[in-house]
Design an enzyme around this catalytic site. Structure first.
Site, PDB file in Angstrom:
ATOM      1  N   ARG A  67       6.951  20.247  -8.047  1.00 46.99           N
ATOM      2  CA  ARG A  67       6.769  18.964  -6.555  1.00 46.99           C
ATOM      3  C   ARG A  67       6.380  19.720  -4.503  1.00 46.99           C
ATOM      4  NH1 ARG A  67      11.731  17.874  -4.535  1.00 46.99           N
ATOM      5  NH2 ARG A  67      13.011  18.030  -6.553  1.00 46.99           N
ATOM      6  N   TYR A 120      -4.377  -2.699   4.349  1.00 44.68           N
ATOM      7  CA  TYR A 120      -3.924  -3.526   2.699  1.00 44.68           C
ATOM      8  C   TYR A 120      -2.549  -3.769   2.334  1.00 44.68           C
ATOM      9  CZ  TYR A 120      -3.458  -1.921  -2.340  1.00 44.68           C
ATOM     10  OH  TYR A 120      -2.948  -2.238  -2.936  1.00 44.68           O
ATOM     11  N   ASP A 192      -7.039   5.094   7.755  1.00 40.60           N
ATOM     12  CA  ASP A 192      -6.951   4.897   6.449  1.00 40.60           C
ATOM     13  C   ASP A 192      -8.589   5.138   6.156  1.00 40.60           C
ATOM     14  OD1 ASP A 192      -7.024   3.772   3.816  1.00 40.60           O
ATOM     15  OD2 ASP A 192      -5.570   2.604   3.259  1.00 40.60           O
ATOM     16  N   LYS A 217      -9.847   5.443  -5.282  1.00 37.11           N
ATOM     17  CA  LYS A 217     -10.425   4.557  -5.553  1.00 37.11           C
ATOM     18  C   LYS A 217     -11.818   5.395  -5.990  1.00 37.11           C
ATOM     19  CE  LYS A 217      -7.424   1.472  -4.450  1.00 37.11           C
ATOM     20  NZ  LYS A 217      -6.883   1.275  -3.297  1.00 37.11           N
TER      21      LYS A 217
HETATM   22  C1  LIG Z   1      -5.771   0.206  -2.904  1.00 32.53           C
HETATM   23  C2  LIG Z   1      -5.177   1.147  -1.080  1.00 32.53           C
HETATM   24  C3  LIG Z   1      -4.214   1.773  -0.836  1.00 32.53           C
HETATM   25  C4  LIG Z   1      -2.835   2.147  -2.193  1.00 32.53           C
HETATM   26  O1  LIG Z   1      -3.350   2.692  -3.313  1.00 32.53           O
HETATM   27  P1  LIG Z   1      -2.779   3.405  -4.296  1.00 32.53           P
HETATM   28  O2  LIG Z   1      -3.585   4.892  -4.721  1.00 32.53           O
HETATM   29  O3  LIG Z   1      -3.230   2.162  -5.217  1.00 32.53           O
HETATM   30  O4  LIG Z   1      -1.294   3.433  -4.086  1.00 32.53           O
HETATM   31  C5  LIG Z   1      -4.103   2.071   0.085  1.00 32.53           C
HETATM   32  N1  LIG Z   1      -5.253   1.387   1.277  1.00 32.53           N
HETATM   33  C6  LIG Z   1      -6.120   1.056   1.089  1.00 32.53           C
HETATM   34  C7  LIG Z   1      -7.053   0.680   2.096  1.00 32.53           C
HETATM   35  C8  LIG Z   1      -6.519   0.521  -0.766  1.00 32.53           C
HETATM   36  O5  LIG Z   1      -7.723   0.396  -1.156  1.00 32.53           O
END
Ligand SMILES: *Cc1c(COP(=O)(O)O)cnc(C)c1O
Length: 410
Positions: A67, A120, A192, A217
Protein backbone atom coordinates in the site's frame (compact mmCIF):
# COMPACT_ATOMS: atom_id res chain seq x y z
CA UNK A 1 20.17 -1.98 -7.03
CA UNK A 2 22.76 -3.77 -9.14
CA UNK A 3 25.05 -1.78 -11.39
CA UNK A 4 24.25 -3.93 -14.39
CA UNK A 5 20.55 -3.48 -14.78
CA UNK A 6 19.87 -0.38 -12.87
CA UNK A 7 20.27 2.29 -15.50
CA UNK A 8 17.28 4.45 -15.32
CA UNK A 9 17.81 5.01 -19.01
CA UNK A 10 15.33 7.77 -19.21
CA UNK A 11 16.28 10.40 -21.65
CA UNK A 12 14.38 13.66 -21.75
CA UNK A 13 14.97 14.01 -25.47
CA UNK A 14 13.03 10.90 -26.32
CA UNK A 15 9.86 11.34 -28.26
CA UNK A 16 6.60 10.17 -26.68
CA UNK A 17 6.47 7.05 -28.90
CA UNK A 18 9.74 5.96 -27.28
CA UNK A 19 8.87 7.18 -23.80
CA UNK A 20 5.73 5.01 -23.60
CA UNK A 21 8.06 2.01 -23.98
CA UNK A 22 11.23 3.04 -22.16
CA UNK A 23 10.65 6.02 -19.87
CA UNK A 24 11.42 5.43 -16.23
CA UNK A 25 12.44 1.83 -16.93
CA UNK A 26 14.21 0.96 -13.74
CA UNK A 27 13.29 -2.61 -13.05
CA UNK A 28 16.11 -4.57 -11.64
CA UNK A 29 15.72 -8.14 -12.77
CA UNK A 30 18.64 -10.52 -12.25
CA UNK A 31 17.68 -12.47 -15.39
CA UNK A 32 17.34 -9.44 -17.63
CA UNK A 33 13.67 -10.07 -18.32
CA UNK A 34 12.44 -7.80 -21.11
CA UNK A 35 8.98 -7.51 -19.65
CA UNK A 36 8.90 -5.96 -16.19
CA UNK A 37 8.59 -8.57 -13.47
CA UNK A 38 5.27 -8.48 -11.64
CA UNK A 39 5.91 -8.07 -7.91
CA UNK A 40 2.63 -9.62 -6.81
CA UNK A 41 3.38 -9.28 -3.14
CA UNK A 42 1.66 -7.62 -0.21
CA UNK A 43 4.75 -7.11 1.90
CA UNK A 44 8.57 -7.06 1.77
CA UNK A 45 10.84 -8.98 4.14
CA UNK A 46 13.61 -7.02 5.86
CA UNK A 47 17.08 -8.51 6.13
CA UNK A 48 17.28 -7.45 9.79
CA UNK A 49 15.25 -5.64 12.42
CA UNK A 50 17.72 -2.80 12.02
CA UNK A 51 16.82 -2.51 8.34
CA UNK A 52 13.09 -2.62 9.14
CA UNK A 53 13.40 0.29 11.52
CA UNK A 54 15.59 2.26 9.11
CA UNK A 55 12.96 1.87 6.39
CA UNK A 56 10.17 2.97 8.69
CA UNK A 57 12.24 5.93 9.82
CA UNK A 58 12.81 6.88 6.19
CA UNK A 59 16.56 6.53 6.63
CA UNK A 60 16.86 3.85 3.98
CA UNK A 61 15.22 3.54 0.57
CA UNK A 62 13.31 0.35 0.03
CA UNK A 63 9.90 -1.20 0.10
CA UNK A 64 7.88 -1.98 3.21
CA UNK A 65 4.33 -2.88 2.25
CA UNK A 66 2.52 -2.64 -1.09
CA UNK A 67 0.00 0.00 0.00
CA UNK A 68 3.01 2.28 0.61
CA UNK A 69 4.88 1.31 -2.54
CA UNK A 70 5.65 -1.60 -4.85
CA UNK A 71 8.33 -1.97 -7.56
CA UNK A 72 5.87 -2.74 -10.37
CA UNK A 73 3.58 0.12 -9.41
CA UNK A 74 6.60 2.36 -9.02
CA UNK A 75 7.76 1.60 -12.54
CA UNK A 76 4.38 2.70 -13.89
CA UNK A 77 4.51 5.85 -11.74
CA UNK A 78 7.90 6.82 -13.12
CA UNK A 79 6.82 6.24 -16.71
CA UNK A 80 3.67 8.30 -16.29
CA UNK A 81 5.52 11.11 -14.51
CA UNK A 82 7.94 11.39 -17.43
CA UNK A 83 5.17 11.20 -20.01
CA UNK A 84 3.29 14.07 -18.36
CA UNK A 85 6.53 15.98 -17.72
CA UNK A 86 6.36 15.98 -13.92
CA UNK A 87 8.81 14.84 -11.24
CA UNK A 88 6.62 12.16 -9.75
CA UNK A 89 3.37 10.22 -9.93
CA UNK A 90 1.14 8.13 -7.69
CA UNK A 91 -0.91 5.18 -8.86
CA UNK A 92 -4.44 4.78 -7.54
CA UNK A 93 -7.03 2.02 -7.52
CA UNK A 94 -9.36 3.89 -9.89
CA UNK A 95 -9.61 7.24 -11.62
CA UNK A 96 -12.00 8.37 -8.87
CA UNK A 97 -9.52 7.08 -6.28
CA UNK A 98 -6.87 9.31 -7.87
CA UNK A 99 -9.18 12.33 -8.02
CA UNK A 100 -10.42 11.93 -4.45
CA UNK A 101 -6.95 11.28 -2.99
CA UNK A 102 -5.51 14.27 -4.88
CA UNK A 103 -8.14 16.83 -4.05
CA UNK A 104 -8.65 15.75 -0.43
CA UNK A 105 -4.92 15.99 0.23
CA UNK A 106 -5.05 19.77 -0.25
CA UNK A 107 -8.29 20.89 1.39
CA UNK A 108 -9.74 21.09 4.89
CA UNK A 109 -13.11 22.03 6.33
CA UNK A 110 -13.92 25.65 5.53
CA UNK A 111 -12.07 25.67 2.22
CA UNK A 112 -13.54 26.55 -1.14
CA UNK A 113 -12.83 25.00 -4.52
CA UNK A 114 -13.72 25.94 -8.08
CA UNK A 115 -14.71 23.21 -10.51
CA UNK A 116 -15.50 23.29 -14.21
CA UNK A 117 -19.22 23.00 -14.95
CA UNK A 118 -18.45 20.29 -17.52
CA UNK A 119 -17.10 17.43 -15.47
CA UNK A 120 -17.21 13.65 -15.10
CA UNK A 121 -20.37 12.57 -13.22
CA UNK A 122 -18.64 11.01 -10.20
CA UNK A 123 -16.27 13.99 -9.87
CA UNK A 124 -19.39 16.16 -9.77
CA UNK A 125 -20.90 13.96 -7.05
CA UNK A 126 -17.64 13.91 -5.06
CA UNK A 127 -17.33 17.70 -5.01
CA UNK A 128 -21.01 18.59 -4.73
CA UNK A 129 -22.07 16.00 -2.16
CA UNK A 130 -19.19 14.38 -0.25
CA UNK A 131 -17.03 17.51 -0.03
CA UNK A 132 -20.04 19.50 1.13
CA UNK A 133 -20.55 17.05 4.00
CA UNK A 134 -17.01 17.70 5.17
CA UNK A 135 -17.35 21.47 4.95
CA UNK A 136 -15.63 22.09 1.63
CA UNK A 137 -17.78 24.09 -0.77
CA UNK A 138 -17.44 23.78 -4.54
CA UNK A 139 -18.63 26.32 -7.09
CA UNK A 140 -19.20 24.83 -10.53
CA UNK A 141 -18.57 27.48 -13.16
CA UNK A 142 -17.94 27.93 -16.86
CA UNK A 143 -14.14 28.08 -16.92
CA UNK A 144 -14.08 29.43 -20.46
CA UNK A 145 -15.23 32.68 -18.81
CA UNK A 146 -12.06 34.01 -17.13
CA UNK A 147 -13.85 37.05 -15.70
CA UNK A 148 -16.30 34.75 -13.98
CA UNK A 149 -13.35 32.71 -12.71
CA UNK A 150 -11.61 35.82 -11.35
CA UNK A 151 -14.76 36.95 -9.56
CA UNK A 152 -15.40 33.47 -8.13
CA UNK A 153 -12.08 33.30 -6.30
CA UNK A 154 -12.30 33.77 -2.53
CA UNK A 155 -9.65 34.04 0.18
CA UNK A 156 -10.23 30.39 1.05
CA UNK A 157 -10.15 29.04 -2.54
CA UNK A 158 -7.58 26.26 -2.52
CA UNK A 159 -7.90 24.60 -5.89
CA UNK A 160 -9.34 24.74 -9.37
CA UNK A 161 -10.31 21.41 -10.91
CA UNK A 162 -11.08 21.01 -14.59
CA UNK A 163 -11.39 18.43 -17.31
CA UNK A 164 -10.74 19.17 -20.98
CA UNK A 165 -12.21 18.01 -23.29
CA UNK A 166 -15.13 17.05 -21.05
CA UNK A 167 -18.07 14.72 -21.19
CA UNK A 168 -20.33 14.51 -23.11
CA UNK A 169 -20.07 17.51 -25.48
CA UNK A 170 -16.25 17.58 -25.48
CA UNK A 171 -16.30 21.10 -24.10
CA UNK A 172 -12.73 22.38 -23.88
CA UNK A 173 -11.08 24.81 -21.49
CA UNK A 174 -8.02 26.94 -22.27
CA UNK A 175 -5.67 25.84 -19.48
CA UNK A 176 -3.28 28.78 -20.03
CA UNK A 177 -6.14 31.22 -19.59
CA UNK A 178 -7.22 29.62 -16.29
CA UNK A 179 -3.62 29.51 -15.11
CA UNK A 180 -3.14 33.20 -15.90
CA UNK A 181 -5.97 34.11 -13.52
CA UNK A 182 -4.77 32.04 -10.54
CA UNK A 183 -1.00 31.88 -10.95
CA UNK A 184 -0.12 34.44 -8.28
CA UNK A 185 -2.42 32.88 -5.73
CA UNK A 186 -2.05 29.89 -3.44
CA UNK A 187 -4.42 27.83 -5.58
CA UNK A 188 -3.52 24.52 -7.17
CA UNK A 189 -4.63 23.87 -10.73
CA UNK A 190 -5.62 20.23 -11.26
CA UNK A 191 -6.48 18.90 -14.72
CA UNK A 192 -8.17 15.61 -15.58
CA UNK A 193 -6.37 14.61 -18.79
CA UNK A 194 -8.19 11.30 -19.35
CA UNK A 195 -9.70 12.17 -22.75
CA UNK A 196 -6.41 13.31 -24.32
CA UNK A 197 -3.57 11.33 -22.64
CA UNK A 198 -0.12 12.97 -22.41
CA UNK A 199 0.42 12.18 -26.07
CA UNK A 200 -2.26 14.61 -27.21
CA UNK A 201 -2.14 17.18 -24.41
CA UNK A 202 0.33 18.01 -21.64
CA UNK A 203 -1.44 20.25 -19.12
CA UNK A 204 1.88 20.91 -17.34
CA UNK A 205 3.01 23.01 -20.29
CA UNK A 206 -0.01 25.23 -19.73
CA UNK A 207 0.40 25.71 -16.01
CA UNK A 208 -1.32 22.71 -14.41
CA UNK A 209 0.19 21.81 -11.03
CA UNK A 210 -1.24 18.32 -11.04
CA UNK A 211 -2.66 16.02 -13.73
CA UNK A 212 -5.05 13.18 -12.92
CA UNK A 213 -6.14 10.29 -15.12
CA UNK A 214 -8.56 7.48 -15.26
CA UNK A 215 -5.98 4.92 -16.45
CA UNK A 216 -8.98 2.68 -17.12
CA UNK A 217 -9.38 4.45 -20.45
CA UNK A 218 -6.71 5.07 -23.11
CA UNK A 219 -3.65 4.56 -20.89
CA UNK A 220 -4.42 0.91 -20.26
CA UNK A 221 -6.51 0.74 -23.41
CA UNK A 222 -7.62 -2.86 -23.27
CA UNK A 223 -10.78 -2.70 -21.18
CA UNK A 224 -9.48 -5.06 -18.50
CA UNK A 225 -8.47 -2.73 -15.66
CA UNK A 226 -10.02 0.05 -13.56
CA UNK A 227 -7.23 2.33 -12.34
CA UNK A 228 -6.05 5.91 -11.84
CA UNK A 229 -2.86 7.97 -11.88
CA UNK A 230 -1.88 11.39 -10.55
CA UNK A 231 1.25 13.24 -11.70
CA UNK A 232 2.80 16.30 -10.05
CA UNK A 233 5.78 17.77 -8.22
CA UNK A 234 7.75 15.45 -5.95
CA UNK A 235 6.44 17.40 -2.98
CA UNK A 236 2.76 17.23 -3.93
CA UNK A 237 2.99 13.54 -4.80
CA UNK A 238 4.71 12.83 -1.48
CA UNK A 239 1.84 14.63 0.28
CA UNK A 240 -0.78 12.59 -1.59
CA UNK A 241 1.05 9.30 -1.06
CA UNK A 242 1.75 10.06 2.58
CA UNK A 243 -1.77 11.11 3.54
CA UNK A 244 -4.88 10.33 1.52
CA UNK A 245 -3.50 7.42 -0.49
CA UNK A 246 -1.75 5.83 2.49
CA UNK A 247 -4.57 6.30 4.99
CA UNK A 248 -7.65 5.97 2.79
CA UNK A 249 -5.96 3.23 0.83
CA UNK A 250 -7.18 3.59 -2.77
CA UNK A 251 -3.85 2.34 -4.09
CA UNK A 252 -3.30 0.38 -7.28
CA UNK A 253 -2.75 -3.35 -7.30
CA UNK A 254 0.64 -4.43 -8.74
CA UNK A 255 -1.16 -6.62 -11.23
CA UNK A 256 -3.13 -3.66 -12.59
CA UNK A 257 0.11 -1.65 -12.80
CA UNK A 258 1.69 -4.48 -14.77
CA UNK A 259 -1.22 -4.56 -17.22
CA UNK A 260 -1.10 -0.78 -17.68
CA UNK A 261 2.67 -0.91 -18.33
CA UNK A 262 1.87 -3.47 -21.01
CA UNK A 263 -0.91 -1.34 -22.44
CA UNK A 264 1.19 1.84 -22.43
CA UNK A 265 3.75 0.35 -24.84
CA UNK A 266 1.25 0.73 -27.68
CA UNK A 267 -0.29 4.03 -26.56
CA UNK A 268 1.27 6.03 -29.38
CA UNK A 269 0.12 3.71 -32.17
CA UNK A 270 -3.26 3.25 -30.54
CA UNK A 271 -3.88 6.99 -30.21
CA UNK A 272 -3.01 7.49 -33.85
CA UNK A 273 -5.51 4.87 -34.96
CA UNK A 274 -8.16 6.01 -32.46
CA UNK A 275 -7.89 9.56 -33.81
CA UNK A 276 -7.84 8.54 -37.47
CA UNK A 277 -10.90 6.36 -36.98
CA UNK A 278 -12.75 9.07 -35.05
CA UNK A 279 -12.07 11.60 -37.82
CA UNK A 280 -13.52 9.17 -40.35
CA UNK A 281 -16.60 8.44 -38.23
CA UNK A 282 -17.09 12.19 -37.78
CA UNK A 283 -16.88 12.75 -41.55
CA UNK A 284 -19.45 10.03 -42.11
CA UNK A 285 -21.83 11.50 -39.52
CA UNK A 286 -21.61 14.96 -41.13
CA UNK A 287 -23.02 13.45 -44.31
CA UNK A 288 -26.14 12.04 -42.68
CA UNK A 289 -29.23 14.21 -42.72
CA UNK A 290 -30.70 12.14 -39.87
CA UNK A 291 -27.85 13.22 -37.56
CA UNK A 292 -28.79 16.64 -36.21
CA UNK A 293 -25.85 17.97 -34.21
CA UNK A 294 -22.36 16.59 -33.81
CA UNK A 295 -20.05 17.48 -30.93
CA UNK A 296 -16.43 16.75 -31.80
CA UNK A 297 -13.25 18.79 -31.29
CA UNK A 298 -12.64 18.45 -35.04
CA UNK A 299 -15.92 20.16 -35.95
CA UNK A 300 -15.20 23.60 -37.48
CA UNK A 301 -17.52 25.35 -34.99
CA UNK A 302 -16.32 23.51 -31.86
CA UNK A 303 -14.64 25.55 -29.12
CA UNK A 304 -11.65 23.15 -29.27
CA UNK A 305 -10.61 24.68 -32.58
CA UNK A 306 -8.80 27.62 -31.03
CA UNK A 307 -6.72 25.25 -28.88
CA UNK A 308 -5.83 22.88 -31.68
CA UNK A 309 -2.12 22.53 -32.39
CA UNK A 310 -1.31 24.53 -29.30
CA UNK A 311 -2.94 22.85 -26.31
CA UNK A 312 -4.39 19.82 -28.11
CA UNK A 313 -2.50 17.87 -30.73
CA UNK A 314 -5.53 16.03 -32.12
CA UNK A 315 -9.28 15.64 -31.82
CA UNK A 316 -9.31 12.53 -29.66
CA UNK A 317 -11.68 9.65 -30.21
CA UNK A 318 -14.92 10.58 -28.49
CA UNK A 319 -17.83 11.97 -30.50
CA UNK A 320 -21.32 12.91 -29.32
CA UNK A 321 -24.23 13.41 -31.66
CA UNK A 322 -27.96 13.92 -31.67
CA UNK A 323 -30.41 12.12 -33.89
CA UNK A 324 -33.20 14.02 -35.56
CA UNK A 325 -35.94 12.30 -33.57
CA UNK A 326 -36.93 11.36 -30.06
CA UNK A 327 -35.63 9.14 -27.27
CA UNK A 328 -37.37 6.09 -28.72
CA UNK A 329 -35.43 6.60 -31.93
CA UNK A 330 -32.12 6.93 -30.06
CA UNK A 331 -32.82 3.70 -28.22
CA UNK A 332 -33.91 1.93 -31.39
CA UNK A 333 -30.68 3.05 -33.07
CA UNK A 334 -28.55 1.70 -30.21
CA UNK A 335 -30.38 -1.61 -30.24
CA UNK A 336 -29.73 -2.12 -33.96
CA UNK A 337 -25.94 -1.99 -33.63
CA UNK A 338 -24.30 -5.35 -34.31
CA UNK A 339 -20.56 -4.90 -33.73
CA UNK A 340 -20.35 -1.72 -31.66
CA UNK A 341 -20.77 -2.49 -27.97
CA UNK A 342 -23.38 -0.72 -25.90
CA UNK A 343 -21.20 0.15 -22.91
CA UNK A 344 -19.92 3.13 -20.95
CA UNK A 345 -16.15 3.82 -20.81
CA UNK A 346 -13.81 4.82 -23.62
CA UNK A 347 -10.32 4.28 -24.90
CA UNK A 348 -10.70 0.57 -25.55
CA UNK A 349 -9.94 -1.44 -28.68
CA UNK A 350 -13.69 -2.00 -29.04
CA UNK A 351 -15.87 0.89 -30.19
CA UNK A 352 -18.27 1.67 -27.34
CA UNK A 353 -21.51 3.61 -27.50
CA UNK A 354 -23.88 4.86 -24.84
CA UNK A 355 -26.94 7.01 -24.19
CA UNK A 356 -25.94 9.72 -21.66
CA UNK A 357 -29.53 10.73 -20.71
CA UNK A 358 -30.37 7.23 -19.44
CA UNK A 359 -26.87 6.05 -18.55
CA UNK A 360 -23.90 8.23 -17.51
CA UNK A 361 -26.05 11.29 -16.81
CA UNK A 362 -29.19 9.55 -15.55
CA UNK A 363 -28.62 10.74 -11.95
CA UNK A 364 -29.25 14.32 -13.15
CA UNK A 365 -32.79 15.62 -12.88
CA UNK A 366 -34.47 16.24 -16.27
CA UNK A 367 -34.05 20.00 -15.62
CA UNK A 368 -30.32 19.61 -14.88
CA UNK A 369 -29.93 17.50 -18.01
CA UNK A 370 -31.66 20.14 -20.09
CA UNK A 371 -29.43 22.84 -18.61
CA UNK A 372 -26.34 20.74 -19.39
CA UNK A 373 -27.59 20.26 -22.95
CA UNK A 374 -27.96 16.50 -22.62
CA UNK A 375 -30.93 15.78 -24.82
CA UNK A 376 -32.82 12.50 -25.00
CA UNK A 377 -31.38 11.77 -28.43
CA UNK A 378 -27.76 12.50 -27.51
CA UNK A 379 -25.48 9.53 -28.16
CA UNK A 380 -21.81 9.24 -27.22
CA UNK A 381 -19.47 7.06 -29.18
CA UNK A 382 -15.91 6.19 -28.10
CA UNK A 383 -14.30 5.15 -31.35
CA UNK A 384 -12.16 2.02 -31.11
CA UNK A 385 -9.41 0.39 -33.12
CA UNK A 386 -11.42 -1.71 -35.56
CA UNK A 387 -11.26 -0.96 -39.30
CA UNK A 388 -12.96 2.43 -39.73
CA UNK A 389 -15.09 1.06 -42.58
CA UNK A 390 -16.54 -1.61 -40.32
CA UNK A 391 -17.37 0.89 -37.58
CA UNK A 392 -19.02 3.18 -40.12
CA UNK A 393 -20.92 0.31 -41.77
CA UNK A 394 -22.38 -0.68 -38.41
CA UNK A 395 -23.52 2.88 -37.65
CA UNK A 396 -24.88 3.22 -41.17
CA UNK A 397 -27.00 0.07 -41.04
CA UNK A 398 -28.40 1.10 -37.64
CA UNK A 399 -29.25 4.61 -38.90
CA UNK A 400 -30.87 3.12 -42.00
CA UNK A 401 -32.90 0.73 -39.86
CA UNK A 402 -34.09 3.71 -37.81
CA UNK A 403 -35.07 5.57 -40.92
CA UNK A 404 -37.03 2.61 -42.26
CA UNK A 405 -38.78 2.10 -38.94
CA UNK A 406 -39.76 5.77 -38.59
CA UNK A 407 -40.88 6.12 -42.19
CA UNK A 408 -43.06 3.08 -41.67
CA UNK A 409 -44.70 4.46 -38.54
CA UNK A 410 -45.13 7.95 -40.05
C1 LIG B 1 -13.76 7.33 -16.32
C2 LIG B 1 -13.39 8.71 -15.91
C3 LIG B 1 -13.10 9.02 -14.59
C4 LIG B 1 -13.22 8.01 -13.46
O1 LIG B 1 -12.29 6.99 -13.61
P1 LIG B 1 -12.52 5.50 -13.02
O2 LIG B 1 -11.29 4.81 -13.45
O3 LIG B 1 -13.76 4.98 -13.65
O4 LIG B 1 -12.67 5.65 -11.55
C5 LIG B 1 -12.71 10.31 -14.28
N1 LIG B 1 -12.61 11.25 -15.24
C6 LIG B 1 -12.90 10.98 -16.53
C7 LIG B 1 -12.78 12.07 -17.53
C8 LIG B 1 -13.30 9.71 -16.91
O5 LIG B 1 -13.60 9.46 -18.19
Amino acid sequence: MSAKSNHNHSNNKWQPATQVIHAGANHDDPHGALSSPLYQTSTFAFSSSEQGSRRFAGEEEGYIYSRLGNPTTNELEQRMAELEGYEAAAAAATGMGAIAATTMAFVKAGDHIIVSDAIYGCSFALFSELFERFGVHADFIDLTDTELLASSIKDNTRLVFLETPANPHLKTVDIDAVHAVIKDKDIRLIVDNTFMTPLLQQPKQHGADIVVHSATKFLNGHGDVVAGIVCGSAEDIATIKGTTLKDMGATMSPHDAWLILRGLKTLDVRMQRHCENANKVYEFLTQRSDVKTIYFPGAPDHNAQKLMGHQMKANGAVIAFELDGDEAMARYFLDQLRMIKLAVSLGDAETLIQHPASMTHSPYTPEARAKAGISDTLIRIAVGLEAADDIIADIEQALDACKAQWQQSA
